[in-house]
Enzyme design. Sequence first.
Site, PDB file in Angstrom:
ATOM      1  N   GLU A 215      -6.581   1.463  -7.817  1.00  0.00           N
ATOM      2  CA  GLU A 215      -6.438   0.861  -6.105  1.00  0.00           C
ATOM      3  C   GLU A 215      -7.286   0.916  -5.665  1.00  0.00           C
ATOM      4  O   GLU A 215      -7.378   0.348  -4.496  1.00  0.00           O
ATOM      5  CB  GLU A 215      -5.187   2.383  -5.722  1.00  0.00           C
TER       6      GLU A 215
ATOM      7  N   HIS B   2      -6.768   9.346  -8.934  1.00  0.00           N
ATOM      8  CA  HIS B   2      -5.888  10.575  -9.359  1.00  0.00           C
ATOM      9  C   HIS B   2      -5.003   9.632 -10.552  1.00  0.00           C
ATOM     10  O   HIS B   2      -5.423   7.631 -10.539  1.00  0.00           O
ATOM     11  CB  HIS B   2      -4.365  10.622  -7.808  1.00  0.00           C
TER      12      HIS B   2
ATOM     13  N   HIS C 194      -3.387   5.848   0.384  1.00  0.00           N
ATOM     14  CA  HIS C 194      -1.922   6.184   0.923  1.00  0.00           C
ATOM     15  C   HIS C 194      -1.131   6.757   0.494  1.00  0.00           C
ATOM     16  O   HIS C 194      -0.183   6.021   0.065  1.00  0.00           O
ATOM     17  CB  HIS C 194      -1.578   4.759   1.277  1.00  0.00           C
TER      18      HIS C 194
ATOM     19  N   HIS D   7       4.450  -1.434  -4.438  1.00  0.00           N
ATOM     20  CA  HIS D   7       5.316  -0.148  -5.665  1.00  0.00           C
ATOM     21  C   HIS D   7       5.874  -0.087  -6.168  1.00  0.00           C
ATOM     22  O   HIS D   7       7.218   0.764  -6.082  1.00  0.00           O
ATOM     23  CB  HIS D   7       4.760   1.302  -4.916  1.00  0.00           C
TER      24      HIS D   7
END
Lengths: 114, 278
Positions: free
Chosen positions: B239, B192, B12, B59
């Site tokens: 995530e 990431h 995302h 977030h």
Amino acid sequence: MSEKRVIPGTTIFDGDVARTGYALNKMCYSFNEKANREEFLKDEDAYCTKYGLNDQQRAAIAAKNVLQLLAAGGNAYFLAKFGGIFGLDMQDIGAQQTGMTKEEFKAKLVAAGR
Amino acid sequence: MANIVGAITTTHVPSIGGAIAKGLQQDPYWKPFFDGFPKARDWVAKVKPDVVVMVYNDHGLNFFLDKQPTFAIGCAPEYKSVDEGWGIPTMPAFQGDEDLSWHLQKSLIGDEFDMVTCQEMVVDHAFTLPMAFLWPDQKWPVRVVPINVNTVLFPLPSAKRCYKLGQAIGRAVAAYDKNINVLVMGTGGLSHQLEGKRAGHINKEFDLKFMDSMVNDPTWATQYSDVDLVEHTGTQGVELLNWLVARGALTGKVTLEHSNFHIPISNTAAATMVLANN
């Protein structure tokens, strides 16, 4: 208490860091709203005072230095909202933290796919 | 009886929102990522979901550190996409499925998953972008139920616990008395890391192993602690917990319909999987 595990170049945002960084993160959270981003840009110093940032946090904000912001307890998800005010993308931020140029940092990402 | 048609799991990355807004889907940088979706859309058109149960991580939009739930469920009539502070265009609001939300809330808490219940909730890119991948015209043909997983403040819920939450969602949907089709989505990842001197960390080998496990060995990643996952996949690679929840909800025979993997999109190993549940 057991020793914390260390991953080089990485901060685990746990309770200790969250305690240190609360005011800084709360200020960055406020940047979800446009009116607050504008108020910050009008007078950065006054805005930091309003949120009760300590000297280390104020210096890191003034320097726009991500490693310093992390050391002052900042969380990446909230700091991203601070970076967004200045139009910095994640390669700008990555380059700044790793001491590379943006092009070098992008090349490193591409190389990870090979 | 309600039926889970399958799961779609996808990255995302926020900048994808900018690429959509600028119409860059065919641009050489973005094309390898967006090319992953026509097949996913064809499959969705075939299985006709009525509801999406969206497993994602906020977030710092709906939740701040003043109140940070480990697991939360939306039980609202509507979920708005609002300003996140960095200029991603907002999207049309999403219609909630209140009946299913409250059924899940009751069932999950009864099953010892102490969800935080949210009768108001705004949703960020981790929710909106995957919806736009499947329905690019942003005219949402489905109702939604948001399930939020904490990936901000450590300790995170363990991979094992996330997988079990998914299993509990699977049981709850199976016990729902309305005849509807449910698609589960899990968003974020794969490897990431945005911050620190290790920014730019990507682990292709781990990601590919994880994607294989999503089909053939779904509890493989449950051997790892939250900090193990950081070490392997980066601070935001965690995530993948959302993927594990989605995978846990599939209780039937699982087959891979489609997958896509590309490095890099922004700082991320970008991936999409379509898993059918029969």
